[in-house]
Design a protein around this motif. Structure first.
Motif, PDB file in Angstrom:
ATOM      1  N   ASP A 145       0.859  -1.172   0.000  1.00  0.00           N
ATOM      2  CA  ASP A 145       0.000   0.000   0.000  1.00  0.00           C
ATOM      3  C   ASP A 145       0.896   1.222   0.000  1.00  0.00           C
ATOM      4  N   HIS A 146       0.524   2.228  -0.758  1.00  0.00           N
ATOM      5  CA  HIS A 146       1.282   3.476  -0.781  1.00  0.00           C
ATOM      6  C   HIS A 146       1.116   4.143   0.588  1.00  0.00           C
ATOM      7  N   PRO A 147       2.195   4.646   1.179  1.00  0.00           N
ATOM      8  CA  PRO A 147       2.085   5.232   2.523  1.00  0.00           C
ATOM      9  C   PRO A 147       1.273   6.521   2.590  1.00  0.00           C
ATOM     10  N   ASN A 148       1.069   7.185   1.446  1.00  0.00           N
ATOM     11  CA  ASN A 148       0.395   8.483   1.454  1.00  0.00           C
ATOM     12  C   ASN A 148      -0.839   8.564   0.552  1.00  0.00           C
ATOM     13  N   ALA A 149      -1.344   7.416   0.074  1.00  0.00           N
ATOM     14  CA  ALA A 149      -2.505   7.461  -0.827  1.00  0.00           C
ATOM     15  C   ALA A 149      -3.210   6.104  -0.842  1.00  0.00           C
ATOM     16  N   ASP A 150      -4.485   6.099  -0.539  1.00  0.00           N
ATOM     17  CA  ASP A 150      -5.259   4.855  -0.504  1.00  0.00           C
ATOM     18  C   ASP A 150      -5.440   4.208  -1.865  1.00  0.00           C
ATOM     19  N   ALA A 151      -5.480   4.985  -2.935  1.00  0.00           N
ATOM     20  CA  ALA A 151      -5.758   4.447  -4.270  1.00  0.00           C
ATOM     21  C   ALA A 151      -4.513   3.947  -4.995  1.00  0.00           C
ATOM     22  N   LYS A 191     -10.872   2.798 -12.775  1.00  0.00           N
ATOM     23  CA  LYS A 191     -11.039   2.410 -11.374  1.00  0.00           C
ATOM     24  C   LYS A 191     -11.450   0.962 -11.143  1.00  0.00           C
ATOM     25  N   ASP A 192     -12.726   0.681 -10.853  1.00  0.00           N
ATOM     26  CA  ASP A 192     -13.125  -0.682 -10.491  1.00  0.00           C
ATOM     27  C   ASP A 192     -13.307  -1.598 -11.695  1.00  0.00           C
ATOM     28  N   ALA A 211      -5.223   0.308  -6.892  1.00  0.00           N
ATOM     29  CA  ALA A 211      -5.610  -0.285  -5.608  1.00  0.00           C
ATOM     30  C   ALA A 211      -7.122  -0.497  -5.481  1.00  0.00           C
ATOM     31  N   ALA A 212      -7.935   0.296  -6.172  1.00  0.00           N
ATOM     32  CA  ALA A 212      -9.393   0.117  -6.098  1.00  0.00           C
ATOM     33  C   ALA A 212      -9.852  -1.131  -6.850  1.00  0.00           C
TER      34      ALA A 212
END
Length: 117
Positions: free
Chosen positions: A33-39, A98-99, A59-60
């Motif tokens: 996971d990116h430490p500064n961004a959820d996507a 995205k999804d 990531a989505a």
């Protein structure tokens, strides 16, 4: 006349703009996971002769464990770019949004580092 001049490459530029792109096959080794961004994911990708960190906004659409070990296609000759604090050394190629996203991959097994022609 202006249209003809615009269609011709200037100087030493190749006629085919795609010839400037270095598209290669890579194998995803690690997905974090990116430490500064959820996507975003920060991934380690094996390119045969080297390993690179690639930041990608998938990531989505994907779980990290679904990506590890996958063979993918990436643009390898971009200048490194800092994306939300993590330096990325290439761009993972994907289709969609995205999804509904599909990571591009060769249809048969080829070694990491193989050039796409």
């Amino acid at each position: 006349a202006a249209t003809e001049a615009a269609a011709k490459p200037a100087g030493n530029e190749p006629k085919d703009p795609f010839s400037k792109l270095e598209i290669r096959v890579g194998r995803i080794e690690v997905v974090n996971d990116h430490p500064n961004a959820d996507a975003l994911f920060a991934m380690t990708v094996d390119l045969g002769s080297e390993q690179r960190t690639i930041v990608s906004g998938i990531a989505a659409a994907y779980a990290p464990e679904a990506l590890v070990g996958r063979t993918v296609v990436l643009l390898a000759n971009l200048k490194p770019a800092k994306i939300r604090g993590v330096e990325s050394h290439g761009m993972l190629l994907a289709a969609g949004e995205k999804d509904v996203l599909a990571v591009l991959a060769p249809d048969r097994d080829v070694p990491p580092g193989t050039k796409i022609r």
